[in-house]
Design a protein around this motif. Structure first.
Motif, PDB file in Angstrom:
ATOM      1  N   ALA A  63       4.711  -4.807  -2.959  1.00  0.00           N
ATOM      2  CA  ALA A  63       5.878  -5.566  -2.498  1.00  0.00           C
ATOM      3  C   ALA A  63       6.234  -5.254  -1.052  1.00  0.00           C
ATOM      4  O   ALA A  63       6.794  -6.093  -0.344  1.00  0.00           O
ATOM      5  CB  ALA A  63       7.077  -5.279  -3.401  1.00  0.00           C
ATOM      6  N   GLY A  64       5.928  -4.054  -0.595  1.00  0.00           N
ATOM      7  CA  GLY A  64       6.270  -3.666   0.766  1.00  0.00           C
ATOM      8  C   GLY A  64       5.952  -2.207   1.011  1.00  0.00           C
ATOM      9  O   GLY A  64       5.277  -1.549   0.196  1.00  0.00           O
ATOM     10  N   PHE A  65       6.451  -1.672   2.125  1.00  0.00           N
ATOM     11  CA  PHE A  65       6.102  -0.317   2.525  1.00  0.00           C
ATOM     12  C   PHE A  65       6.659   0.731   1.567  1.00  0.00           C
ATOM     13  O   PHE A  65       5.989   1.728   1.267  1.00  0.00           O
ATOM     14  CB  PHE A  65       6.601  -0.044   3.944  1.00  0.00           C
ATOM     15  CG  PHE A  65       6.216   1.308   4.477  1.00  0.00           C
ATOM     16  CD1 PHE A  65       4.881   1.648   4.653  1.00  0.00           C
ATOM     17  CD2 PHE A  65       7.178   2.256   4.791  1.00  0.00           C
ATOM     18  CE1 PHE A  65       4.513   2.897   5.135  1.00  0.00           C
ATOM     19  CE2 PHE A  65       6.822   3.504   5.270  1.00  0.00           C
ATOM     20  CZ  PHE A  65       5.484   3.835   5.449  1.00  0.00           C
ATOM     21  N   ASN A  66       7.889   0.537   1.070  1.00  0.00           N
ATOM     22  CA  ASN A  66       8.448   1.501   0.125  1.00  0.00           C
ATOM     23  C   ASN A  66       7.629   1.543  -1.158  1.00  0.00           C
ATOM     24  O   ASN A  66       7.427   2.614  -1.751  1.00  0.00           O
ATOM     25  CB  ASN A  66       9.908   1.161  -0.180  1.00  0.00           C
ATOM     26  CG  ASN A  66      10.830   1.532   0.963  1.00  0.00           C
ATOM     27  OD1 ASN A  66      10.515   2.415   1.749  1.00  0.00           O
ATOM     28  ND2 ASN A  66      11.956   0.858   1.062  1.00  0.00           N
ATOM     29  N   ASP A  67       7.165   0.391  -1.601  1.00  0.00           N
ATOM     30  CA  ASP A  67       6.300   0.329  -2.773  1.00  0.00           C
ATOM     31  C   ASP A  67       4.995   1.073  -2.501  1.00  0.00           C
ATOM     32  O   ASP A  67       4.458   1.768  -3.372  1.00  0.00           O
ATOM     33  CB  ASP A  67       6.020  -1.138  -3.119  1.00  0.00           C
ATOM     34  CG  ASP A  67       5.490  -1.318  -4.537  1.00  0.00           C
ATOM     35  OD1 ASP A  67       5.577  -0.358  -5.323  1.00  0.00           O
ATOM     36  OD2 ASP A  67       4.986  -2.416  -4.851  1.00  0.00           O
TER      37      ASP A  67
END
Length: 284
Positions: A63-67
């Motif tokens: 989903a993104g960088f945190n994921d």
């Protein structure tokens, strides 16, 4: 996700662009460090755009960088268990006394780290912004809203110009009515949330001043802040707002409060006496 993120990066390596390979190379070589950096820090280390990091994560079906950091931490769990210092982590076999000692050690480390990260010049600059402001709004999201509330509780005993708002919609209302020179004291570990970046735009349009308490000097919001107060331990992605991070921010609050009072101790003392006298009526 079937394969862990490391195996997936290796499998997809030949399909990456040249810039994406820079990211993969850095992550494979600095797997542990990457878990604690912001997206802007990683883009700077790799010499690529922030948008390239986001595309890299999406190419890995994330989903993104945190994921991405969550998957990286999950892949590192076996290695962390094998190579962590003996006695550094709380285990099932620990006694209550051992748990208390380990928690104390973690808190002490967080405070020492916050002290060394905090810049004297930034504290002085932030205190000056508070002194000059007509009003100061203390804000935060999630766990950090608790720190914002604590900051307001401390500062409100020294001056009536401090306030805090917990509801996100009302935060927008208050920010949209700031006067030029008003200050916002904002607590955000990452400095990269949607709420914060939206607030930054409103603050700038109103001519307000932003004092940001964050972990990352190169976070998106740090670029627009008038003062950046750095603090916070390296949070693992699974921690989602550790107590150590909150304690570090409370240390910054106390340091900033003390510097603010030093500018005009007589006014602060007068207000505190008034507050103290009123509060004594509530005691039995």
């Amino acid at each position: 996700m079937g394969k862990d993120i490391i195996a997936l990066m290796i499998q997809e390596y030949e399909r990456f662009t040249r810039s994406e390979r820079k990211i993969a190379d850095y992550v494979l070589e600095h797997q542990e460090e990457t878990q604690y950096v912001s997206i802007t820090d990683l883009s700077a280390q790799c010499g690529v755009a922030v948008s390239t990091v986001s595309l890299f994560c999406r190419k890995l079906k994330l989903a993104g960088f945190n994921d991405f950091k969550l998957e990286l931490a999950r892949a590192a769990l076996p290695a962390r268990a094998a190579f962590s210092e003996p006695g550094s982590e709380i285990t099932e076999g620990d006694s209550a006394a051992a748990v208390m000692g380990k928690v104390l050690s973690a808190v002490q480390d967080a405070l020492n780290n916050a002290y060394h990260m905090l810049s004297e010049q930034e504290i002085i600059r932030a205190a000056d912004l508070l002194r000059r402001a007509g009003q100061v709004v203390c804000l935060g999201q999630g766990n950090h809203s608790v720190v914002a509330l604590a900051a307001w509780a401390q500062f409100s005993t020294t001056s009536p110009k401090f306030k805090t708002i917990q509801d996100s919609h009302m935060q927008t209302v208050v920010l949209s009515t700031l006067a030029e020179g008003d200050a916002v004291l904002y607590f955000s570990y990452s400095g990269a949330t949607h709420e914060l970046l939206e607030a930054v735009e409103v603050i700038r349009n109103r001519g307000g001043k932003l004092i940001l308490v964050t972990r990352y000097p190169n976070s998106p919001a740090s670029a627009y802040a008038d003062a950046v107060l750095l603090c916070g331990p390296n949070e693992q992605p699974f921690q989602f707002g550790s107590t150590s991070a909150l304690i570090a921010q409370l240390y910054v609050v106390e340091a900033l409060l003390s510097e603010f009072i030093r500018w005009d101790p007589e006014e602060a003392e007068q207000n505190r006496r008034s507050v103290g006298k009123a509060l004594t009526q509530k005691c039995v």
